[in-house]
Design an enzyme around this catalytic site. Structure first.
Site, PDB file in Angstrom:
ATOM      1  N   CYS A  15       0.660  -1.111   0.049  1.00 48.02           N
ATOM      2  CA  CYS A  15      -0.045  -0.129   0.029  1.00 48.02           C
ATOM      3  C   CYS A  15       0.786   1.120   0.205  1.00 48.02           C
ATOM      4  CB  CYS A  15      -0.834   0.127   1.169  1.00 48.02           C
ATOM      5  SG  CYS A  15      -1.774   1.377   1.443  1.00 48.02           S
ATOM      6  N   CYS A 103      -7.289   0.864  -0.795  1.00 52.92           N
ATOM      7  CA  CYS A 103      -6.998   0.107   0.232  1.00 52.92           C
ATOM      8  C   CYS A 103      -6.995  -1.456  -0.315  1.00 52.92           C
ATOM      9  CB  CYS A 103      -7.927  -0.065   1.252  1.00 52.92           C
ATOM     10  SG  CYS A 103      -7.501  -0.953   2.578  1.00 52.92           S
ATOM     11  N   GLN A 249     -18.312 -10.909  11.283  1.00 52.26           N
ATOM     12  CA  GLN A 249     -16.911 -11.011  11.515  1.00 52.26           C
ATOM     13  C   GLN A 249     -16.312 -10.529  10.086  1.00 52.26           C
ATOM     14  OE1 GLN A 249     -15.507 -11.974  14.248  1.00 52.26           O
ATOM     15  NE2 GLN A 249     -17.114 -13.454  15.088  1.00 52.26           N
ATOM     16  N   PHE A 284     -24.356 -14.179  23.135  1.00 50.42           N
ATOM     17  CA  PHE A 284     -23.861 -13.190  22.197  1.00 50.42           C
ATOM     18  C   PHE A 284     -23.608 -13.609  20.812  1.00 50.42           C
ATOM     19  CE2 PHE A 284     -21.800 -12.860  26.481  1.00 50.42           C
ATOM     20  CZ  PHE A 284     -22.201 -11.443  27.068  1.00 50.42           C
ATOM     21  N   GLU A 305     -29.070 -13.154  22.250  1.00 49.13           N
ATOM     22  CA  GLU A 305     -28.668 -11.938  21.486  1.00 49.13           C
ATOM     23  C   GLU A 305     -29.529 -10.739  21.872  1.00 49.13           C
ATOM     24  OE1 GLU A 305     -25.762 -10.907  19.236  1.00 49.13           O
ATOM     25  OE2 GLU A 305     -26.858  -9.142  19.330  1.00 49.13           O
ATOM     26  N   ASN A 352     -19.313 -15.294  22.881  1.00 47.09           N
ATOM     27  CA  ASN A 352     -18.266 -14.483  22.175  1.00 47.09           C
ATOM     28  C   ASN A 352     -18.823 -13.438  22.267  1.00 47.09           C
ATOM     29  OD1 ASN A 352     -18.293 -14.113  18.431  1.00 47.09           O
ATOM     30  ND2 ASN A 352     -16.816 -13.823  19.651  1.00 47.09           N
ATOM     31  N   CYS A 379     -12.398 -11.291  21.208  1.00 43.68           N
ATOM     32  CA  CYS A 379     -11.592 -10.448  20.353  1.00 43.68           C
ATOM     33  C   CYS A 379     -10.853  -9.725  21.147  1.00 43.68           C
ATOM     34  CB  CYS A 379     -12.589  -9.733  19.498  1.00 43.68           C
ATOM     35  SG  CYS A 379     -13.925  -8.734  20.520  1.00 43.68           S
TER      36      CYS A 379
HETATM   37  C1  SAM Z   1     -18.598 -10.167  18.991  1.00 46.25           C
HETATM   38  S1  SAM Z   1     -20.023 -10.121  18.537  1.00 46.25           S
HETATM   39  C2  SAM Z   1     -20.313 -11.787  18.221  1.00 46.25           C
HETATM   40  C3  SAM Z   1     -21.401 -12.273  17.303  1.00 46.25           C
HETATM   41  C4  SAM Z   1     -21.595 -13.822  16.804  1.00 46.25           C
HETATM   42  N1  SAM Z   1     -21.141 -14.656  17.875  1.00 46.25           N
HETATM   43  C5  SAM Z   1     -20.569 -13.854  15.530  1.00 46.25           C
HETATM   44  O1  SAM Z   1     -20.035 -14.914  15.429  1.00 46.25           O
HETATM   45  O2  SAM Z   1     -21.010 -13.145  14.441  1.00 46.25           O
HETATM   46  C6  SAM Z   1     -20.825  -9.915  19.935  1.00 46.25           C
HETATM   47  C7  SAM Z   1     -22.416  -9.942  19.841  1.00 46.25           C
HETATM   48  O3  SAM Z   1     -22.766  -9.489  21.134  1.00 46.25           O
HETATM   49  C8  SAM Z   1     -24.204  -8.685  21.221  1.00 46.25           C
HETATM   50  N2  SAM Z   1     -24.256  -8.393  22.503  1.00 46.25           N
HETATM   51  C9  SAM Z   1     -23.507  -7.277  22.967  1.00 46.25           C
HETATM   52  N3  SAM Z   1     -24.086  -6.950  24.291  1.00 46.25           N
HETATM   53  C10 SAM Z   1     -24.831  -8.243  24.669  1.00 46.25           C
HETATM   54  C11 SAM Z   1     -25.784  -8.531  25.495  1.00 46.25           C
HETATM   55  N4  SAM Z   1     -25.432  -7.822  26.742  1.00 46.25           N
HETATM   56  N5  SAM Z   1     -26.638  -9.662  25.580  1.00 46.25           N
HETATM   57  C12 SAM Z   1     -26.575 -10.249  24.532  1.00 46.25           C
HETATM   58  N6  SAM Z   1     -25.841  -9.779  23.391  1.00 46.25           N
HETATM   59  C13 SAM Z   1     -24.989  -8.883  23.153  1.00 46.25           C
HETATM   60  C14 SAM Z   1     -23.736  -7.961  19.843  1.00 46.25           C
HETATM   61  O4  SAM Z   1     -24.901  -7.179  19.399  1.00 46.25           O
HETATM   62  C15 SAM Z   1     -23.164  -8.787  19.067  1.00 46.25           C
HETATM   63  O5  SAM Z   1     -23.862  -9.088  18.139  1.00 46.25           O
END
Ligand code: SAM
Length: 428
Positions: A15, A103, A249, A284, A305, A352, A379
């Site tokens: 880049c 990019c 992701q 999550f 979620e 997650n 993450c």
């Molecule tokens: C890192 S992402 C993971 C999503 C999924 N596991 C994936 O692989 O795509 C975190 C997720 O947690 C959700 N989230 C954040 N706070 C939360 C809570 N208190 N309870 C339930 N979900 C939540 C977000 O909306 C998001 O979709």
């Protein structure tokens, strides 16, 4: 700037904007990917080995390496400049716009769409938002591409003023971008750092992007040649629906490896294939990546979620997969206050969470529950270390690093935790 060595004889990186210091999003771009990954692995190994509930260095499996370029399935472009000459990219020092259409990280479909969209901005006279003057209409352009090359394009606007014009431009845009599946206007009237507003006006029939992931089957399921290394890995499709306002992701190929690894580790659980139906919780769960990967014979999966659009997407994907009734349930809820020990205790818990981690409350409940097995996909290794400290009877047997964001220090980690009854022998 990176302190990693650059590749021998490498005068320029991938880049030009990186090389002249205009864009600093990829601090390690000049170093070979193997050196980057080795250092990322060493840093994460050290960080998690030093915690109060350590991940032993021997637990780490081979990291999942990304392609060096063309891996980002989405572009989040700040729009600056003028309607006649828009800049799509970032705001550099002093709020100066930097155009990142070139990019090298974007997948080809995103890279090809950006000039077309810049042209549309000019044709419609969409004035970029000027942050310091608080004037203008167009704030961001958000573009996502599916593995099939379908596109979701979202214009983040300050008001509804230009929505009708954008709607009228749809046929022309579809002609120029034949794989455009979703077009929307997100209204963000507030002057603040949050990119998106709560109102989404979808202009196409489709309001979500179908991401057909291909997950490698376990090595034993290979087809083709018999010689070592000659066999082709059999692939299984995982269809996920990504609605306009939900997390997905960023690196599709690495997401495929992440979900496949979770499935392989879950399958390898003692007694996984025999006896009664296993109960799996995916907290999550977003659009259902882990939940839908783990759904299958002998398992009943519950996903939790908070985002309504992600829940809709996950439920729609479960229908598309024609999973048997009750095989997967996706529920709305705050996962951070759930108690996995309250009712039928899950055999496997997948978490997650966002960067902040699962937090003290959920960690304490998992620790006190009878859950034997947790797959923690993180993450942020720093919040992961804190959460592990809060769950001392869950010990890491396996771990793997996923290079979701090459050229940066960002590390995505999956840890396989099992309850060690010697730590707390009186529990359950
Ligand atoms: C890192 S992402 C993971 C999503 C999924 N596991 C994936 O692989 O795509 C975190 C997720 O947690 C959700 N989230 C954040 N706070 C939360 C809570 N208190 N309870 C339930 N979900 C939540 C977000 O909306 C998001 O979709």
């Amino acid at each position: 700037m990176s302190d990693l060595p650059t590749a021998p004889g490498m005068a320029a990186s991938l880049c030009a904007l990186h090389d002249v210091g205009t864009c600093r999003s990829c601090p390690h771009l000049s170093a070979p990917l193997t050196a980057q990954l080795a250092r990322k692995q060493a840093r994460v190994t050290r960080l998690l080995a030093d915690g109060a509930n350590p991940v032993p260095p021997r637990a780490w499996e081979e990291p999942a390496a990304s392609a060096p370029e063309r891996f980002r399935n989405k572009a989040k472009m700040v729009v600056s400049g003028t309607a006649a000459e828009p800049l799509l990219g970032i705001l550099g020092p002093g709020g100066r716009g930097v155009d990142l259409r070139s990019c090298p990280l974007h997948v080809p479909q995103v890279a090809a769409a950006l000039p077309v969209l810049a042209h549309t901005i000019t044709e419609l006279g969409l004035t970029p938002y000027d942050v310091s003057a608080r004037r203008g209409e167009l704030k961001y352009l958000l573009v996502t591409a599916s593995p099939d090359g379908d596109l979701m394009v979202r214009f983040v606007l300050r008001s509804r003023r230009h929505v009708a014009a954008l709607r009228a431009a749809l046929p022309d845009l579809q002609r120029r971008l034949p794989t455009l599946a979703v077009l929307s206007a997100n209204i963000q009237p507030v002057h603040q750092a949050i990119i998106e507003g709560p109102e989404e006006i979808v202009l196409t029939e489709e309001d979500r992007l179908l991401m057909r992931l291909q997950l490698p089957e376990p090595p034993g399921a290979a087809v083709g040649g018999v010689q070592e290394g000659m066999a082709r890995r059999r692939m299984r499709e995982l269809p996920l629906f990504v609605p306009t306002r939900s997390f997905f992701q960023t690196n599709t190929a690495i997401a495929e490896q992440l979900y496949a690894t979770a499935r392989d580790w879950a399958d390898a659980a003692p007694g996984a294939a025999v006896g009664r139906e296993r109960l799996v919780w995916d907290l999550f769960c977003g659009v259902g990546g882990f939940a839908l990967t783990l759904a299958g014979p002998g398992r009943r999966v519950l996903g939790v979620e908070v985002s309504a659009s992600a829940i809709d997407g996950a439920r729609a994907a479960a229908r598309l997969m024609r999973l048997p009734e009750g095989a997967v349930r996706i529920e709305a809820g705050d996962a951070s206050v759930l108690d996995p020990g309250a009712g039928a205790v899950p055999d496997l818990l997948v978490v997650n969470p966002p960067r902040r981690g699962i937090g003290a409350e959920l960690a304490a409940r998992i620790e006190a529950s009878g859950v034997e097995r947790v797959l923690y996909s993180s993450c942020n290794p720093v919040s992961l270390a804190s959460d592990l400290e809060r769950m001392p009877s869950l010990r890491a047997g396996r771990a793997r690093l996923f290079d979701m964001f090459p050229h940066t220090d960002h590390a995505e980690v999956l840890v396989d935790l099992r309850r060690d009854r010697m730590t707390h022998p009186n529990r359950h």
